[in-house]
Write an enzyme that holds these catalytic residues in place. Sequence first.
Site, PDB file in Angstrom:
ATOM      1  N   LYS A  77       0.909  -1.441   0.004  1.00  9.51           N
ATOM      2  CA  LYS A  77       0.037   0.218   0.040  1.00  9.51           C
ATOM      3  C   LYS A  77       0.978   1.391  -0.029  1.00  9.51           C
ATOM      4  O   LYS A  77       1.873   1.274   0.678  1.00  9.51           O
ATOM      5  CB  LYS A  77      -0.934  -0.114   1.322  1.00  9.51           C
ATOM      6  CG  LYS A  77      -2.033   1.266   1.150  1.00  9.51           C
ATOM      7  CD  LYS A  77      -3.027   0.979   2.556  1.00  9.51           C
ATOM      8  CE  LYS A  77      -4.031   2.099   2.677  1.00  9.51           C
ATOM      9  NZ  LYS A  77      -4.788   1.901   3.586  1.00  9.51           N
ATOM     10  N   SER A 153      -9.555   2.105   2.973  1.00  8.59           N
ATOM     11  CA  SER A 153      -8.575   2.966   1.909  1.00  8.59           C
ATOM     12  C   SER A 153      -7.702   2.109   1.093  1.00  8.59           C
ATOM     13  O   SER A 153      -6.995   2.501   0.531  1.00  8.59           O
ATOM     14  CB  SER A 153      -7.981   3.954   2.847  1.00  8.59           C
ATOM     15  OG  SER A 153      -7.039   3.257   3.713  1.00  8.59           O
ATOM     16  N   SER A 177     -10.113  -0.381   7.086  1.00  4.91           N
ATOM     17  CA  SER A 177      -9.317  -0.199   5.872  1.00  4.91           C
ATOM     18  C   SER A 177      -8.798  -1.406   4.920  1.00  4.91           C
ATOM     19  O   SER A 177      -8.497  -1.308   4.039  1.00  4.91           O
ATOM     20  CB  SER A 177      -8.444   1.000   5.583  1.00  4.91           C
ATOM     21  OG  SER A 177      -9.271   2.237   5.927  1.00  4.91           O
TER      22      SER A 177
END
Length: 489
Positions: A77, A153, A177
């Site tokens: 990420k 996210s 997330s």
Amino acid sequence: MSLFDLKLKEIQEKLHKKEITVSDLVSESFNRIKAVDSEINAFLTLNEEAAKAQAKELDEKLDGNVSPLFGMPIGIKDNIVTKGLRTTCASQFLDNFTDPLYDATVVERLNSQNTVTIGKLNMDEFAMGSSTENSSYANTRNPWNTDHVPGGSSGGSAAAVAAGEVFFSLGSDTGGSIRQPAAFCGVVGLKPTYGLVSRFGLVAFASSLDQIGPITRSVEDNATLLQSIVGHDPMDSTSANVDVPNYSEGIESGVKGLRIAVPKEYLQEGVDPEVRDAVLTALKVYEDLGATWEEVSLPHSKYAVAAYYLLSSSEASANLARFDGVRYGVRTEKAENMIDMFKLSRSDGFGDEVKRRIMLGTFALSSGYYDAYYKKAQKARTLIKNDFEKVFEDYDVIIGPTTPTPAYKIGEKIDDPLTMYADDILTSPINLAGVPGLSIPCGFSKDGLPIGLQLIGKHFDEKTLYRVAYAYEQATDHHKKKPTLGGDR
């Protein structure tokens, strides 16, 4: 058949038998990305040249004494710092952060296991969002239906695994997330106990809530990936110095006699009937496997969303103060003086959602409002934590849906932030309490979109979560289904 359709143990066996090479695995990843990523936009930055060079070096090192993750392609990420590899947090403010000087602790630990970083994955800007529509670069799309969001996210992290672009990925979870995009994309995602995984090198959103965790296709692979990144880290003052068990050991021992708690608040109005039915069907599977379940109450869960957004936004307003155009990030060229430089750099660099949360957090911390908002939210957080601890006195695990609905369409909620915030009602209490939460696939909607089952455990009891999740996974076939993309059609 893709190599990534195999389990980790099967791939490692093929590597040891010289049936495949690390270069084959890395090529598989980049070929897949070239074939399908134009449809889903999971990656922001690719590491192709370095990854292929590393693969060739690893091919020469392969022998009988290597780590379980040797040579495996992984996506990271884009809020987890990677030395020499662009890290933007999907924000224009960090568009020029092309050459970080160090690796996050989790990346160091993966490197020591000889994994191969394929690239950095899209996300909501600074991890603020639930759909990856707040990225300043691109909308990531759900591999199961590209008209729908992948969640957020960590939307890029979940979509890349679901689409077979990487074998597994790392995400971060502040209020759901990892688990929410894992549910939307039909993969396995864990939010570990707070403090179990080092946050050093994770660009902070809300420091008392953030946790890095693994996203994989199977439960056993998830346990193996977690094993490689956990452990005390002196570089992180919130890192827990606890004994780390072997998460895969005993994973096949079943759930006979297991006591399951099902919060009535997690199946009430607002939860889609298809999601509720999928959870109840999953509970029937557990009954057949020898477990028992009872309805319980987590009465303070109704305050979780309000408490979460006040606390996380307050912490974000402090953490993001460093992004001012001086020390970090892109500096405006339109300013005539220092004050304008601060204002214009932040106005141009941050997106709407980030600005919204900074303003909310600054207000909640301001003189005259601190006691009314921030302090009250902290008290609600303690009550939520106490609810979990009380239930765990009598039960081994808590089970419910991961999200109230399957993935919604792109653009459907982006202009209604309050409705989008409310979608965190089932995931944010876990972060407030600091307990671990695991999402696994438990079915599909009539439209073919995945549904996630959330398993919640006691502090530092990820081992039980994996055992419970593995038992369900082996009794069902939801995890075996794959989305159709590119040449798969």
